[in-house]
Every structure is written in C-alpha cells, then in structure tokens.
Design a protein around this motif. Sequence first.
Motif, PDB file in Angstrom:
ATOM      1  N   THR A 134       3.157  15.699  -5.435  1.00 20.13           N
ATOM      2  CA  THR A 134       2.841  15.595  -6.860  1.00 20.13           C
ATOM      3  C   THR A 134       1.358  15.291  -7.029  1.00 20.13           C
ATOM      4  O   THR A 134       0.805  14.431  -6.344  1.00 20.13           O
ATOM      5  CB  THR A 134       3.665  14.469  -7.519  1.00 20.13           C
ATOM      6  OG1 THR A 134       5.046  14.760  -7.357  1.00 20.13           O
ATOM      7  CG2 THR A 134       3.349  14.369  -9.003  1.00 20.13           C
ATOM      8  N   ASP A 173       4.414  24.144 -14.030  1.00 17.05           N
ATOM      9  CA  ASP A 173       4.665  22.972 -13.194  1.00 17.05           C
ATOM     10  C   ASP A 173       4.777  23.330 -11.720  1.00 17.05           C
ATOM     11  O   ASP A 173       4.780  22.464 -10.857  1.00 17.05           O
ATOM     12  CB  ASP A 173       5.907  22.212 -13.663  1.00 17.05           C
ATOM     13  CG  ASP A 173       7.185  23.032 -13.567  1.00 17.05           C
ATOM     14  OD1 ASP A 173       7.123  24.200 -13.154  1.00 17.05           O
ATOM     15  OD2 ASP A 173       8.250  22.499 -13.925  1.00 17.05           O
ATOM     16  N   ARG A 219      15.516  30.581 -15.732  1.00 21.58           N
ATOM     17  CA  ARG A 219      14.598  30.488 -14.599  1.00 21.58           C
ATOM     18  C   ARG A 219      13.679  31.709 -14.532  1.00 21.58           C
ATOM     19  O   ARG A 219      12.482  31.590 -14.241  1.00 21.58           O
ATOM     20  CB  ARG A 219      15.364  30.338 -13.288  1.00 21.58           C
ATOM     21  CG  ARG A 219      14.479  30.149 -12.078  1.00 21.58           C
ATOM     22  CD  ARG A 219      15.289  30.009 -10.807  1.00 21.58           C
ATOM     23  NE  ARG A 219      15.997  28.747 -10.765  1.00 21.58           N
ATOM     24  CZ  ARG A 219      15.463  27.612 -10.322  1.00 21.58           C
ATOM     25  NH1 ARG A 219      14.202  27.595  -9.899  1.00 21.58           N
ATOM     26  NH2 ARG A 219      16.166  26.502 -10.295  1.00 21.58           N
ATOM     27  N   THR A 277      11.489  27.724 -13.863  1.00 19.60           N
ATOM     28  CA  THR A 277      12.137  26.534 -13.334  1.00 19.60           C
ATOM     29  C   THR A 277      13.528  26.439 -13.948  1.00 19.60           C
ATOM     30  O   THR A 277      13.876  27.192 -14.859  1.00 19.60           O
ATOM     31  CB  THR A 277      11.301  25.279 -13.635  1.00 19.60           C
ATOM     32  OG1 THR A 277      11.835  24.166 -12.918  1.00 19.60           O
ATOM     33  CG2 THR A 277      11.300  24.958 -15.124  1.00 19.60           C
ATOM     34  N   SER A 278      14.356  25.517 -13.480  1.00 22.84           N
ATOM     35  CA  SER A 278      15.723  25.389 -13.982  1.00 22.84           C
ATOM     36  C   SER A 278      15.735  24.719 -15.349  1.00 22.84           C
ATOM     37  O   SER A 278      14.793  23.999 -15.713  1.00 22.84           O
ATOM     38  CB  SER A 278      16.562  24.563 -13.006  1.00 22.84           C
ATOM     39  OG  SER A 278      16.118  23.207 -13.013  1.00 22.84           O
ATOM     40  N   ARG A 316      15.263  20.872 -14.925  1.00 21.55           N
ATOM     41  CA  ARG A 316      13.897  20.422 -14.640  1.00 21.55           C
ATOM     42  C   ARG A 316      13.007  20.568 -15.866  1.00 21.55           C
ATOM     43  O   ARG A 316      12.150  19.716 -16.132  1.00 21.55           O
ATOM     44  CB  ARG A 316      13.315  21.220 -13.475  1.00 21.55           C
ATOM     45  CG  ARG A 316      13.891  20.859 -12.110  1.00 21.55           C
ATOM     46  CD  ARG A 316      13.086  21.489 -11.003  1.00 21.55           C
ATOM     47  NE  ARG A 316      11.730  20.948 -10.973  1.00 21.55           N
ATOM     48  CZ  ARG A 316      10.769  21.404 -10.189  1.00 21.55           C
ATOM     49  NH1 ARG A 316      11.002  22.432  -9.390  1.00 21.55           N
ATOM     50  NH2 ARG A 316       9.559  20.875 -10.221  1.00 21.55           N
ATOM     51  N   HIS A 317      13.206  21.653 -16.613  1.00 20.25           N
ATOM     52  CA  HIS A 317      12.391  21.841 -17.812  1.00 20.25           C
ATOM     53  C   HIS A 317      12.715  20.777 -18.855  1.00 20.25           C
ATOM     54  O   HIS A 317      11.803  20.245 -19.512  1.00 20.25           O
ATOM     55  CB  HIS A 317      12.644  23.232 -18.397  1.00 20.25           C
ATOM     56  CG  HIS A 317      11.721  23.582 -19.521  1.00 20.25           C
ATOM     57  ND1 HIS A 317      10.391  23.882 -19.330  1.00 20.25           N
ATOM     58  CD2 HIS A 317      11.928  23.663 -20.877  1.00 20.25           C
ATOM     59  CE1 HIS A 317       9.817  24.138 -20.500  1.00 20.25           C
ATOM     60  NE2 HIS A 317      10.731  24.008 -21.435  1.00 20.25           N
ATOM     61  N   MET A 359      13.815  17.774 -18.236  1.00 18.49           N
ATOM     62  CA  MET A 359      13.217  16.522 -17.767  1.00 18.49           C
ATOM     63  C   MET A 359      11.723  16.492 -18.069  1.00 18.49           C
ATOM     64  O   MET A 359      11.177  15.459 -18.476  1.00 18.49           O
ATOM     65  CB  MET A 359      13.464  16.354 -16.270  1.00 18.49           C
ATOM     66  CG  MET A 359      12.822  15.114 -15.667  1.00 18.49           C
ATOM     67  SD  MET A 359      13.412  13.558 -16.433  1.00 18.49           S
ATOM     68  CE  MET A 359      15.080  13.501 -15.755  1.00 18.49           C
ATOM     69  N   ALA A 360      11.032  17.627 -17.885  1.00 19.85           N
ATOM     70  CA  ALA A 360       9.595  17.669 -18.179  1.00 19.85           C
ATOM     71  C   ALA A 360       9.335  17.388 -19.653  1.00 19.85           C
ATOM     72  O   ALA A 360       8.364  16.704 -20.006  1.00 19.85           O
ATOM     73  CB  ALA A 360       9.030  19.032 -17.791  1.00 19.85           C
ATOM     74  N   ALA A 417       7.013  12.197 -11.756  1.00 24.61           N
ATOM     75  CA  ALA A 417       6.331  13.301 -12.451  1.00 24.61           C
ATOM     76  C   ALA A 417       4.829  13.085 -12.562  1.00 24.61           C
ATOM     77  O   ALA A 417       4.057  14.053 -12.498  1.00 24.61           O
ATOM     78  CB  ALA A 417       6.927  13.484 -13.847  1.00 24.61           C
TER      79      ALA A 417
END
Length: 300
Positions: free
Chosen positions: A71, A142, A235, A240-241, A244-245, A247-248, A287
């Motif tokens: 990261t 990301d 995706r 991205t999944s 994950r998106h 969560m971002a 993150a």
Amino acid sequence: MAGPIARPGGSMVFRPNMTAFTDGIRLVAPLRWRAWDGTVADLSDAEGCEGARGHYLSPDPRVVVFLGAETQPIGLAERRTGLAFGKVAFIPAGLTIWSHVTAPRPFRHLDLHFEAAGIERRLRESLGPRAATSLTCPVFLDGHPTIEHLAGLLAAEVEEPCHDDLVPDGLATTILSLILGRTGSAEAVPRGGLTPAQLRRVTDLMDAELHRRLSVAELAAAAGLSESWFAHAFRATVGTSPGRHLMARRIERARQLLEGATMTIGEVAAATGFADQAHMTRAFRTATGATPAAWRRLTT
C-alpha cells in the motif's frame, strides 16, 4: 512552457516543465529519466514524513504509477483534502494535483510526461473519437496489474536502457491507452461491462446506503442483472470487485467526515457502515497507512 531538448545526432525530444511545491518530501536517490520524441519518463525514489504534502501543476498531461506491491503511503487528489489512494493516475494538462503523505515510508513512482500537442494524434488510432474527451478527465485507479507490470518494465528501461526508443515508446503508449480506454463518452462501454446508467444506479445506491451492510444481491438488482453476471460486469467496468469498490467508498466517506470535528470516530464508523470503531480503524489503516485519529490530526 514545455520545450525541446537536444539529443545526440541533432534530433530533439520533448521536455516537460512542471511547477511543484513540496513540504516534507525529499528524493532519496537521484532522479533518473529517459526522453524520446514527445515523451519523458522519470523515475523517483522518495520519502516523506507523516503529514508531508505538495502540489503539482503541468502544462502537459502525465501518468503517475506507484511501483511495488505494498500500500502506498502517499495519496493524490484534485483538491487539498479528500485524497484518493490509487496506484495509477492520469492527470490532464493544467490540472493541479495535491499529494499527502500518511506514513513515513519510502515510495517509488514512474511519471510519464506527454507532449500535449501530439498526444491526441498518438491515441486516435486506439481510442478513436474518445481520445479528445478522455484527455480532459482525471483518472485514479486503485490498482491495475497489467499497467503496473508495464510500468515496471519501463522503469527498468529508465534505470538501465537496453533497447532503442521504440520499446519504451510502445510501453508508454500501451499504458496510456489502458488508462484512458476506461473513460470517454457514454457510449463507450467495456465488452461485457455495465452501461453508464447501470453503473450510476449502483454507485448511487452505494453512496446512499453506506451506513448499512449492502449485499451483492441488492447491488445486482439495481443494475438489473443476476448476481454472478453483475460481479463479472462490475469488475470489467471498474477494474475491481463490488466489495472492494464499496469499501473504497466507505473509506472515502470516512475521510471526509473525519476532516470535520463534529463527529467522534465511533460515530464516523457507524455512519459509514463499519461494524465498530475497531473495524474501521483496521480497514482505514490498510487503505491509507494511517489510523482515523492520525488522519484527523493531519487534516484539521
């Protein structure tokens, strides 16, 4: 202004001219660069103390790729706060970009500076009429394994040139096309991906319901697709999944709320859909490299 550089043999190459201000960020190795017609690639190894920041403005478009699997401890954004922590970015000409260091750790990045006058012609073959539109929109990703791999190959060519200019030029053009091929007009949809209207409905639902758990079934219903096809299409479109998106987006909302002083960290965690403050702290640190409390101190 950007201009030419003389090179052996009398030909000329493009030279970028970027205005930059940094506070607490320093190079830990000499800047390495390689130039060819219309492009300059430079490779930086740097570090910054926690809270270090900077801003950058270039009259020409550029790509930034952070190298390494870990990261990154530095974020980039179009404004002074609310940073995006993507590893890959396209920055249009004339757009000021802010950086913010959240952890005192070294970082390496490859910057590709493209001559503004020639970049649209350079992309027209691969992007068609989308080329001009794409060049006006910043892009923050990301992660993108293919771009990161290509950037690593190009960084190696900058450090120790082994091939003629055709090789780095091909790598740079492919990187640019992969980034900008993800943007463009409403009709430009990746094969097998979501339409702009579907993606808008899904992201609107995410933003409206960040305070609670959202299932894939709910997101798929907003797009009008089955769960399995939705996950594939999302995706293909976003890179991205859905999880994950989402969560971002939770982390981004948490950053925004932490910049104010009206909510406790526990209240921010509840407002952004985390199980508790500890859950948000773990996700936030993963993150951004900083805890919510450290982020609040840095941005208020």
